[in-house]
Design an enzyme around this catalytic site. Structure first.
Site, short mmCIF file in Angstrom:
data_model
loop_
_atom_site.label_atom_id
_atom_site.label_comp_id
_atom_site.label_asym_id
_atom_site.label_seq_id
_atom_site.Cartn_x
_atom_site.Cartn_y
_atom_site.Cartn_z
N THR A 126 -7.17 3.32 7.38
CA THR A 126 -5.86 3.08 7.95
C THR A 126 -5.09 4.40 7.86
OG1 THR A 126 -4.86 2.55 5.83
CG2 THR A 126 -5.81 0.71 7.06
N GLU A 130 -6.14 4.21 29.13
CA GLU A 130 -7.51 3.84 28.75
C GLU A 130 -8.44 5.01 29.00
OE1 GLU A 130 -8.41 0.29 30.94
OE2 GLU A 130 -7.37 -1.00 29.53
N TYR A 188 -0.11 3.71 30.17
CA TYR A 188 -1.50 3.23 30.07
C TYR A 188 -2.44 4.42 30.12
CZ TYR A 188 -2.53 -1.58 29.36
OH TYR A 188 -2.73 -2.78 28.76
N ASP A 203 -15.20 3.19 3.90
CA ASP A 203 -13.87 2.73 4.30
C ASP A 203 -12.87 3.23 3.26
OD1 ASP A 203 -11.52 1.35 4.76
OD2 ASP A 203 -12.48 -0.60 5.07
N LYS A 215 -1.35 3.66 4.58
CA LYS A 215 -1.31 3.40 3.13
C LYS A 215 -1.01 4.72 2.41
CE LYS A 215 -4.12 -0.72 3.85
NZ LYS A 215 -5.38 -1.43 3.62
N ARG A 262 1.64 2.64 11.12
CA ARG A 262 0.61 1.60 11.00
C ARG A 262 -0.47 1.87 12.02
NH1 ARG A 262 0.36 -2.90 8.16
NH2 ARG A 262 2.20 -2.10 7.14
C1 LIG Z 1 -6.07 -2.34 4.36
C2 LIG Z 1 -7.54 -2.27 4.55
C3 LIG Z 1 -8.16 -2.42 5.80
C4 LIG Z 1 -7.49 -2.94 7.05
O1 LIG Z 1 -6.31 -2.56 7.40
P1 LIG Z 1 -5.35 -3.29 8.47
O2 LIG Z 1 -4.64 -2.11 9.03
O3 LIG Z 1 -4.51 -4.21 7.67
O4 LIG Z 1 -6.18 -3.98 9.50
C5 LIG Z 1 -9.51 -2.20 5.90
N1 LIG Z 1 -10.25 -1.87 4.83
C6 LIG Z 1 -9.71 -1.74 3.61
C7 LIG Z 1 -10.59 -1.38 2.48
C8 LIG Z 1 -8.34 -1.95 3.42
O5 LIG Z 1 -7.82 -1.85 2.19
#
Ligand SMILES: *Cc1c(COP(=O)(O)O)cnc(C)c1O
Length: 415
Positions: free
Chosen positions: A224, A54, A52, A198, A227, A233
């Protein structure tokens, strides 16, 4: 490895083995998926899971964090260097939590955000009515240009001047072209509000310099790490120094409790990998592969939203083929090709059915496939979508397997 798991829980162990085999034996063309290195997977599977912590390095609410601090600090340093950012928060559990924390840091509930809707390439967390974002904030949406399928910065600016949002958001899950960061930064500056970006899908391309950087045009960047960035993840927030305190307070204690320290260690490994020349070459190959695939799809008579791609993904408009996204996705699943159905701009079908397919090259490029394999894979897709007889499906599956076997995945790994 994994003897303890095998003997303690043979059921789960064999399900994991089957999933590994599925990943090995199929063509993975889902644009948001990838295969991180074994080093990244090994880093995630460690006793830091037990801790933990935090708070942040140097200021924790629990004792015994001396090694956790070293790991998180290294991870933050690597993230900042990789993306040329002034500040990094590596604690968000995933992209959605990163976005939640960013909104909480920048806005009060009820304030207005300019974004794009899910069916035009946005994300759930960009204002879908059934998502926390759409329930807590007042979203207004701009549209893609219906002729070109592209973002029209003049139309975005017009909408922005008419609606006067408190935050301008640029980011997409299904946009096959360069993200126009500078235009969005200029629009936000004209309104005197923050610009948030994003880059969940394209982070690996940005890290490698294959896609333009959102800095210095914007204030806060969310992404993220799993990807195109090819890590564990997870989520990541990058920002200007002026927003650092607000972002950190928003992630913890605003949105999350204890960080996933084992995942943060794996993020650090992924950021190290992403800073190498090999990763830059990988990212260039992702885009080359996507362009080859787009060209081959056009040769087979498919319509592509925006006519092609500049990044890792292609959005196929299936209407001229008399097929829906759902039908195509299921036909391809039957021949071990993974894609996902996706809405196209102004889709006449409901989202569950959809008229489009989203296809991406990051995972297959990780396996080492290049241009000639992409042509082969596209031809298999084309055949898979129209295959009628069981014998034809059988022969496609055999070709898919042969192609996959030539590019081994996680050699030696077994459960
Ligand atoms: C995949 C994605 C997310 C969120 O990702 P998670 O890890 O699945 O919560 C946020 N914004 C965009 C543009 C995405 O493609």
């Amino acid at each position: 490895m994994f003897e303890a798991l095998r003997s303690a829980d043979p059921e789960i162990s064999s399900i994991i083995q089957n999933e590994l085999d599925r990943q090995r034996n199929g063509l993975e063309l889902i644009a948001s998926e990838n295969f991180p290195s074994l080093a990244v997977l090994e880093a995630m599977c460690n006793p830091m899971n037990n801790k933990y912590s935090e708070g942040y390095p140097g200021k924790r609410y629990y004792g015994g964090n001396q090694f956790i601090d070293l790991s998180e600090d290294l991870c933050r340093q690597r993230a900042k260097k990789l993306f040329n950012a002034e500040h990094a928060n590596v604690q968000p559990h995933a992209g959605s939590q990163a976005n939640m924390a960013a909104y909480f840091a920048l806005l009060k509930p009820g304030q207005k955000i300019l974004s794009i809707e899910l069916p035009q390439g946005g994300h759930l967390t960009h204002g879908a009515s059934f998502n926390f974002s759409g329930r807590l904030y007042n979203f207004v949406f701009y549209d893609l240009d219906p002729e070109t399928g592209r973002i029209d910065p003049d139309a975005v600016r017009k909408k922005a001047l008419a609606e006067k949002p408190d935050l301008v958001l640029c980011g997409y899950s299904a946009y096959p072209r360069e993200f126009p960061f500078k235009d969005f930064g200029d629009i936000a500056a004209e309104l005197g509000v923050p610009c948030m970006v994003d880059i969940a899908h394209i982070a690996g391309l940005v890290a490698a310099g294959v896609h333009a950087s959102p800095f210095p045009h914007c204030d806060v960047v969310t992404t993220t790490t799993h990807k195109t960035l090819r890590g564990p993840r997870g989520g990541l927030i990058l920002c200007r120094e002026g927003y650092a305190k607000k972002i950190d307070n928003s992630v913890f204690p605003g949105v999350q409790g204890g960080p996933f320290d084992h995942v943060i260690a794996a993020k650090a490994v992924a950021f190290k990998e992403a800073s190498t020349p090999e990763f830059a070459e990988y990212a260039r190959q992702i885009v080359k592969n996507a362009k080859v695939m787009a060209a081959r799809l056009l040769e087979h008579g498919y319509d592509l939203v925006s006519g092609g791609t500049d990044n890792h993904l292609i959005l196929v408009d299936l209407r001229n083929k008399g097929s829906t996204g759902l039908e195509a996705e299921q036909a391809l699943e039957a021949v071990n090709i993974s894609v996902n159905r996706n809405a196209i701009p102004n889709d006449p079908q409901p989202p569950y059915i959809a008229s489009g397919l989203r296809v991406g090259t990051p995972a297959m490029t990780t396996r080492g496939m290049k241009e000639s394999e992409m042509i082969h894979a596209t031809d298999l897709m084309h055949r898979g979508m129209s295959a009628k007889s069981e014998s034809e499906k059988q022969s496609i599956r055999a070709e898919v397997l042969e192609l996959c076997n030539s590019f081994p995945l996680y050699s030696g790994l077994s459960y």
